[in-house]
Design an enzyme around this catalytic site. Sequence first.
Site, mmCIF file in Angstrom:
data_model
loop_
_atom_site.group_PDB
_atom_site.id
_atom_site.type_symbol
_atom_site.label_atom_id
_atom_site.label_comp_id
_atom_site.label_asym_id
_atom_site.label_seq_id
_atom_site.Cartn_x
_atom_site.Cartn_y
_atom_site.Cartn_z
ATOM 1 N N GLY A 40 -21.626 -45.847 10.511
ATOM 2 C CA GLY A 40 -20.657 -45.873 11.602
ATOM 3 C C GLY A 40 -19.699 -47.044 11.564
ATOM 4 N N PHE A 81 -24.185 -41.238 9.393
ATOM 5 C CA PHE A 81 -25.079 -40.185 8.923
ATOM 6 C C PHE A 81 -26.543 -40.576 9.078
ATOM 7 C CE2 PHE A 81 -27.651 -38.158 5.633
ATOM 8 C CZ PHE A 81 -27.491 -36.840 6.011
ATOM 9 N N VAL A 128 -17.543 -39.381 9.626
ATOM 10 C CA VAL A 128 -18.916 -39.844 9.458
ATOM 11 C C VAL A 128 -19.011 -40.651 8.169
ATOM 12 C CG1 VAL A 128 -21.311 -39.093 9.153
ATOM 13 C CG2 VAL A 128 -19.776 -37.792 10.630
ATOM 14 N N CYS A 129 -19.670 -41.808 8.244
ATOM 15 C CA CYS A 129 -19.953 -42.605 7.049
ATOM 16 C C CYS A 129 -21.460 -42.874 7.039
ATOM 17 C CB CYS A 129 -19.130 -43.896 7.041
ATOM 18 S SG CYS A 129 -19.528 -45.015 8.403
ATOM 19 N N TYR A 130 -21.883 -43.931 6.401
ATOM 20 C CA TYR A 130 -23.313 -44.239 6.329
ATOM 21 C C TYR A 130 -23.879 -44.697 7.671
ATOM 22 C CZ TYR A 130 -22.749 -44.001 1.293
ATOM 23 O OH TYR A 130 -22.466 -43.579 0.024
#
Length: 103
Positions: free
Chosen positions: A66, A91, A62-64
């Site tokens: 995708g 996220f 998971v990042c900010y």
Amino acid sequence: MAEFTHISVSDVAKRQDELVVVDIRDPQSYASAHMPDATNLNNDNFAAFLERTPRTQPVVVVCYHGVSSQQAAQVIAQQGFEQVYSMDGGFEAWRLAQPVVSD
């Protein structure tokens, strides 16, 4: 070559008990809010993550939003993990639909 696949927020929510969630956002963002049971993964703890996580365990990155999670998921897949996912929308998409926790 090992590949990752995409997964939706709703699918992650349904399978949360069986997934290892790694959050690659910066530590400050992670501390302010993250997914339940997510681990903040960075260069400092990547080797330890590889040592302690069975290659058969499904991993979700998971990042900010995708985007950067796709590259990280590819790197993890190349380490021999059988199932690696990049969560679409990151996220920020999770925050809109699911509960979050903070440290």
